[in-house]
Motif scaffolding. Sequence first.
Motif, PDB file in Angstrom:
ATOM      1  N   GLU A 149       0.832  -1.203   0.000  1.00  0.00           N
ATOM      2  CA  GLU A 149       0.000   0.000   0.000  1.00  0.00           C
ATOM      3  C   GLU A 149       0.872   1.260   0.000  1.00  0.00           C
ATOM      4  O   GLU A 149       0.533   2.263  -0.603  1.00  0.00           O
ATOM      5  N   HIS A 150       2.004   1.199   0.691  1.00  0.00           N
ATOM      6  CA  HIS A 150       2.959   2.317   0.701  1.00  0.00           C
ATOM      7  C   HIS A 150       3.404   2.624  -0.730  1.00  0.00           C
ATOM      8  O   HIS A 150       3.393   3.779  -1.156  1.00  0.00           O
ATOM      9  N   MET A 151       3.785   1.569  -1.460  1.00  0.00           N
ATOM     10  CA  MET A 151       4.250   1.739  -2.832  1.00  0.00           C
ATOM     11  C   MET A 151       3.137   2.345  -3.710  1.00  0.00           C
ATOM     12  O   MET A 151       3.384   3.259  -4.498  1.00  0.00           O
ATOM     13  N   VAL A 152       1.920   1.860  -3.545  1.00  0.00           N
ATOM     14  CA  VAL A 152       0.800   2.332  -4.361  1.00  0.00           C
ATOM     15  C   VAL A 152       0.483   3.801  -4.045  1.00  0.00           C
ATOM     16  O   VAL A 152       0.284   4.615  -4.959  1.00  0.00           O
ATOM     17  N   LEU A 153       0.456   4.169  -2.771  1.00  0.00           N
ATOM     18  CA  LEU A 153       0.176   5.564  -2.404  1.00  0.00           C
ATOM     19  C   LEU A 153       1.298   6.500  -2.837  1.00  0.00           C
ATOM     20  O   LEU A 153       1.037   7.639  -3.245  1.00  0.00           O
ATOM     21  N   LEU A 154       2.541   6.028  -2.773  1.00  0.00           N
ATOM     22  CA  LEU A 154       3.662   6.845  -3.229  1.00  0.00           C
ATOM     23  C   LEU A 154       3.532   7.135  -4.728  1.00  0.00           C
ATOM     24  O   LEU A 154       3.725   8.271  -5.169  1.00  0.00           O
ATOM     25  N   GLU A 155       3.169   6.130  -5.513  1.00  0.00           N
ATOM     26  CA  GLU A 155       2.962   6.335  -6.949  1.00  0.00           C
ATOM     27  C   GLU A 155       1.783   7.263  -7.204  1.00  0.00           C
ATOM     28  O   GLU A 155       1.821   8.084  -8.121  1.00  0.00           O
ATOM     29  N   LEU A 156       0.728   7.147  -6.407  1.00  0.00           N
ATOM     30  CA  LEU A 156      -0.417   8.057  -6.547  1.00  0.00           C
ATOM     31  C   LEU A 156       0.022   9.503  -6.327  1.00  0.00           C
ATOM     32  O   LEU A 156      -0.350  10.393  -7.097  1.00  0.00           O
ATOM     33  N   LEU A 157       0.827   9.726  -5.293  1.00  0.00           N
ATOM     34  CA  LEU A 157       1.328  11.086  -5.041  1.00  0.00           C
ATOM     35  C   LEU A 157       2.219  11.581  -6.180  1.00  0.00           C
ATOM     36  O   LEU A 157       2.075  12.710  -6.642  1.00  0.00           O
ATOM     37  N   LYS A 158       3.138  10.740  -6.624  1.00  0.00           N
ATOM     38  CA  LYS A 158       4.072  11.142  -7.678  1.00  0.00           C
ATOM     39  C   LYS A 158       3.360  11.476  -8.984  1.00  0.00           C
ATOM     40  O   LYS A 158       3.721  12.428  -9.672  1.00  0.00           O
ATOM     41  N   LYS A 159       2.355  10.693  -9.330  1.00  0.00           N
ATOM     42  CA  LYS A 159       1.685  10.877 -10.618  1.00  0.00           C
ATOM     43  C   LYS A 159       0.443  11.749 -10.554  1.00  0.00           C
ATOM     44  O   LYS A 159       0.042  12.315 -11.566  1.00  0.00           O
ATOM     45  N   GLY A 160      -0.154  11.875  -9.373  1.00  0.00           N
ATOM     46  CA  GLY A 160      -1.426  12.570  -9.292  1.00  0.00           C
ATOM     47  C   GLY A 160      -1.428  13.891  -8.553  1.00  0.00           C
ATOM     48  O   GLY A 160      -2.312  14.713  -8.756  1.00  0.00           O
ATOM     49  N   HIS A 161      -0.479  14.112  -7.670  1.00  0.00           N
ATOM     50  CA  HIS A 161      -0.485  15.345  -6.880  1.00  0.00           C
ATOM     51  C   HIS A 161       0.087  16.504  -7.685  1.00  0.00           C
ATOM     52  O   HIS A 161       1.013  16.321  -8.479  1.00  0.00           O
ATOM     53  N   GLU A 162      -0.468  17.690  -7.480  1.00  0.00           N
ATOM     54  CA  GLU A 162       0.008  18.878  -8.203  1.00  0.00           C
ATOM     55  C   GLU A 162       1.432  19.267  -7.803  1.00  0.00           C
ATOM     56  O   GLU A 162       2.167  19.825  -8.600  1.00  0.00           O
ATOM     57  N   GLU A 163       1.799  19.001  -6.552  1.00  0.00           N
ATOM     58  CA  GLU A 163       3.139  19.336  -6.053  1.00  0.00           C
ATOM     59  C   GLU A 163       3.739  18.134  -5.317  1.00  0.00           C
ATOM     60  O   GLU A 163       3.926  18.172  -4.100  1.00  0.00           O
ATOM     61  N   PRO A 164       4.068  17.065  -6.039  1.00  0.00           N
ATOM     62  CA  PRO A 164       4.549  15.853  -5.360  1.00  0.00           C
ATOM     63  C   PRO A 164       5.839  16.060  -4.578  1.00  0.00           C
ATOM     64  O   PRO A 164       5.989  15.514  -3.484  1.00  0.00           O
TER      65      PRO A 164
ATOM     66  N   LYS B 103     -11.940  10.778   7.756  1.00  0.00           N
ATOM     67  CA  LYS B 103     -10.719  10.023   7.477  1.00  0.00           C
ATOM     68  C   LYS B 103      -9.985  10.612   6.285  1.00  0.00           C
ATOM     69  O   LYS B 103     -10.596  11.048   5.320  1.00  0.00           O
ATOM     70  N   CYS B 104      -8.662  10.590   6.390  1.00  0.00           N
ATOM     71  CA  CYS B 104      -7.822  11.176   5.347  1.00  0.00           C
ATOM     72  C   CYS B 104      -6.489  10.437   5.347  1.00  0.00           C
ATOM     73  O   CYS B 104      -6.049   9.945   6.382  1.00  0.00           O
ATOM     74  N   PHE B 105      -5.851  10.356   4.178  1.00  0.00           N
ATOM     75  CA  PHE B 105      -4.501   9.795   4.110  1.00  0.00           C
ATOM     76  C   PHE B 105      -3.503  10.855   4.572  1.00  0.00           C
ATOM     77  O   PHE B 105      -3.637  12.037   4.232  1.00  0.00           O
ATOM     78  N   PHE B 106      -2.519  10.412   5.335  1.00  0.00           N
ATOM     79  CA  PHE B 106      -1.443  11.287   5.786  1.00  0.00           C
ATOM     80  C   PHE B 106      -0.108  10.690   5.390  1.00  0.00           C
ATOM     81  O   PHE B 106       0.094   9.476   5.477  1.00  0.00           O
ATOM     82  N   VAL B 107       0.805  11.550   4.959  1.00  0.00           N
ATOM     83  CA  VAL B 107       2.185  11.192   4.676  1.00  0.00           C
ATOM     84  C   VAL B 107       2.965  11.420   5.963  1.00  0.00           C
ATOM     85  O   VAL B 107       2.872  12.490   6.562  1.00  0.00           O
TER      86      VAL B 107
ATOM     87  N   ASP C 161       9.679  12.940  10.696  1.00  0.00           N
ATOM     88  CA  ASP C 161       8.540  12.735  11.601  1.00  0.00           C
ATOM     89  C   ASP C 161       7.463  13.812  11.513  1.00  0.00           C
ATOM     90  O   ASP C 161       6.557  13.840  12.338  1.00  0.00           O
ATOM     91  N   THR C 162       7.555  14.703  10.540  1.00  0.00           N
ATOM     92  CA  THR C 162       6.439  15.606  10.296  1.00  0.00           C
ATOM     93  C   THR C 162       5.422  14.851   9.455  1.00  0.00           C
ATOM     94  O   THR C 162       5.735  13.799   8.875  1.00  0.00           O
ATOM     95  N   PHE C 163       4.216  15.355   9.404  1.00  0.00           N
ATOM     96  CA  PHE C 163       3.183  14.687   8.623  1.00  0.00           C
ATOM     97  C   PHE C 163       2.340  15.708   7.897  1.00  0.00           C
ATOM     98  O   PHE C 163       2.296  16.880   8.265  1.00  0.00           O
ATOM     99  N   ASP C 164       1.692  15.250   6.840  1.00  0.00           N
ATOM    100  CA  ASP C 164       0.874  16.126   6.011  1.00  0.00           C
ATOM    101  C   ASP C 164      -0.227  15.297   5.369  1.00  0.00           C
ATOM    102  O   ASP C 164       0.004  14.152   4.975  1.00  0.00           O
ATOM    103  N   ASP C 165      -1.400  15.866   5.260  1.00  0.00           N
ATOM    104  CA  ASP C 165      -2.521  15.164   4.639  1.00  0.00           C
ATOM    105  C   ASP C 165      -2.504  15.376   3.128  1.00  0.00           C
ATOM    106  O   ASP C 165      -1.834  16.274   2.627  1.00  0.00           O
ATOM    107  N   PHE C 166      -3.233  14.519   2.416  1.00  0.00           N
ATOM    108  CA  PHE C 166      -3.425  14.722   0.986  1.00  0.00           C
ATOM    109  C   PHE C 166      -4.740  14.083   0.575  1.00  0.00           C
ATOM    110  O   PHE C 166      -5.229  13.161   1.213  1.00  0.00           O
ATOM    111  N   SER C 167      -5.300  14.612  -0.496  1.00  0.00           N
ATOM    112  CA  SER C 167      -6.578  14.144  -1.008  1.00  0.00           C
ATOM    113  C   SER C 167      -6.369  13.108  -2.105  1.00  0.00           C
ATOM    114  O   SER C 167      -5.860  13.428  -3.172  1.00  0.00           O
ATOM    115  N   PHE C 168      -6.790  11.879  -1.833  1.00  0.00           N
ATOM    116  CA  PHE C 168      -6.685  10.858  -2.872  1.00  0.00           C
ATOM    117  C   PHE C 168      -7.610  11.194  -4.034  1.00  0.00           C
ATOM    118  O   PHE C 168      -7.311  10.897  -5.178  1.00  0.00           O
TER     119      PHE C 168
END
Length: 115
Positions: free
Chosen positions: A22-37, A59-63, A68-75
């Motif tokens: 799931e880590h690998m899949v979410l990382l690819e989602l961020l790289k390919k789908g986020h405006e500012e990966p 509920k929300c996904f967090f990086v 150890d900082t964290f940030d949310d993102f919209s799938f």
Amino acid sequence: MFDYFYNLLHYWATHLNLNKYEHMVLLELLKKGHEEPDKKIGKGIKGFQVRIHPVWKSKCFFVIKDDDTFDDFSFRKCVDHILPLPDEMKQPDTNKASNGSRGGKGRGRGRGKRR
């Protein structure tokens, strides 16, 4: 694609790192789908978690970054960037939803009272 991430978000326990796959899949989602990966990923990602967003109370996904900082993102936004979603599936405008002037479940609206 949308259903996959929606189900993952709603069925994974909160505050628990997602597994390697799931880590690998979410990382690819961020790289390919986020405006500012690069901004979201930073210097590296330690993990991904599902958490309750402190403002939106949903509920929300967090990086979880290496520092150890964290940030949310919209799938939804990421999926929409890769494969455009129908309008009814897009995320509502959070500015409109947070101004308090649109309907709602507040007190004093007469619900539950019989006349």
